[in-house]
Design a protein around this motif. Structure first.
Motif, PDB file in Angstrom:
ATOM      1  N   ILE A 179       0.839  -1.200   0.000  1.00  0.00           N
ATOM      2  CA  ILE A 179       0.000   0.000   0.000  1.00  0.00           C
ATOM      3  C   ILE A 179       0.877   1.254   0.000  1.00  0.00           C
ATOM      4  O   ILE A 179       0.637   2.184  -0.778  1.00  0.00           O
ATOM      5  N   ARG A 180       1.891   1.276   0.838  1.00  0.00           N
ATOM      6  CA  ARG A 180       2.796   2.447   0.892  1.00  0.00           C
ATOM      7  C   ARG A 180       3.445   2.696  -0.463  1.00  0.00           C
ATOM      8  O   ARG A 180       3.496   3.831  -0.938  1.00  0.00           O
ATOM      9  N   ALA A 181       3.966   1.631  -1.064  1.00  0.00           N
ATOM     10  CA  ALA A 181       4.631   1.767  -2.367  1.00  0.00           C
ATOM     11  C   ALA A 181       3.645   2.237  -3.434  1.00  0.00           C
ATOM     12  O   ALA A 181       3.967   3.098  -4.255  1.00  0.00           O
ATOM     13  N   SER A 182       2.450   1.694  -3.412  1.00  0.00           N
ATOM     14  CA  SER A 182       1.426   2.062  -4.396  1.00  0.00           C
ATOM     15  C   SER A 182       0.964   3.502  -4.212  1.00  0.00           C
ATOM     16  O   SER A 182       0.732   4.217  -5.188  1.00  0.00           O
ATOM     17  N   CYS A 183       0.833   3.927  -2.978  1.00  0.00           N
ATOM     18  CA  CYS A 183       0.358   5.280  -2.684  1.00  0.00           C
ATOM     19  C   CYS A 183       1.354   6.356  -3.100  1.00  0.00           C
ATOM     20  O   CYS A 183       0.981   7.532  -3.210  1.00  0.00           O
ATOM     21  N   LYS A 184       2.589   5.983  -3.360  1.00  0.00           N
ATOM     22  CA  LYS A 184       3.581   6.965  -3.820  1.00  0.00           C
ATOM     23  C   LYS A 184       3.184   7.559  -5.165  1.00  0.00           C
ATOM     24  O   LYS A 184       3.653   8.633  -5.524  1.00  0.00           O
ATOM     25  N   THR A 185       2.313   6.866  -5.915  1.00  0.00           N
ATOM     26  CA  THR A 185       1.864   7.387  -7.207  1.00  0.00           C
ATOM     27  C   THR A 185       0.744   8.413  -7.053  1.00  0.00           C
ATOM     28  O   THR A 185       0.357   9.044  -8.028  1.00  0.00           O
TER      29      THR A 185
END
Length: 192
Positions: free
Chosen positions: A26-32
């Protein structure tokens, strides 16, 4: 025998190091998204159902946006019943109710469309994804229209604008994650 045990330990350690928790996904995805901390905060409670699925992540993000839009619409509806509103404020509130109703409908349609998308591919996927992207974008536009509809400064404008800015940020994040799902699906990185 010692070599086998050693290799098994190395294998287990490698698996533990390469496996990430759903919250890391989720953290990695939310960077977008435009508002990563808000994105993570809103989706953290869905981590178990999201796992590492772009599809589930997009669906959860749109669901969160829908719930926040419903709450904001209810809030604005209550404002319309407050006595003492200036006529221009009352009209802005009524217009906001209309645009938020449209926003809720668009987000509801998006959630329904995302429900069955894990079983679609090719042109079917593109058609359904285009619907979702259009509806989430439309919901965001309606939320922004509501915020901008107050021509008179004052407490009512401040309260509504604050609420709409939050909902717009959540919806903006949802749109980013929907777009991420679409791009990854097209690249073949799709995870059900």
């Amino acid at each position: 025998m010692e070599k086998i045990v050693f290799y098994l330990l190395v294998l287990v350690a490698t698996i533990k190091c390469t496996t990430t928790a759903p919250i890391d996904f989720i953290r990695a995805s939310c960077k977008t998204s435009l508002h990563p901390p808000l994105c993570v905060r809103c989706l953290a409670s869905y981590a178990d159902s999201i796992q590492h699925s772009d599809h589930h992540l997009a669906k959860a993000a749109v669901t969160v946006s829908l719930n926040d839009a419903k709450s904001a619409a209810a809030f604005v509806s209550k404002l319309a019943r407050v006595s003492g509103l200036k006529p221009i404020e009352y009209q802005a509130v009524k217009d906001c109710i209309s645009t938020m109703t449209n926003s809720v409908v668009s987000l509801s349609q998006s959630v329904q469309e995302l429900e069955g998308m894990d079983r679609t591919a090719g042109q079917d996927f593109e058609w359904h994804m285009s619907n979702v992207e259009t509806w989430v974008s439309s919901a965001l536009t309606n939320q922004n229209i509501c915020s901008e509809g107050f021509g008179v400064d004052g407490r009512v404008k401040d309260v509504v604008t604050k609420r709409m800015v939050y909902v717009s940020q959540v919806t903006s994040n949802a749109l980013a994650l929907v777009n991420r799902f679409a791009v990854n699906h097209r690249k073949g990185i799709h995870k059900p």
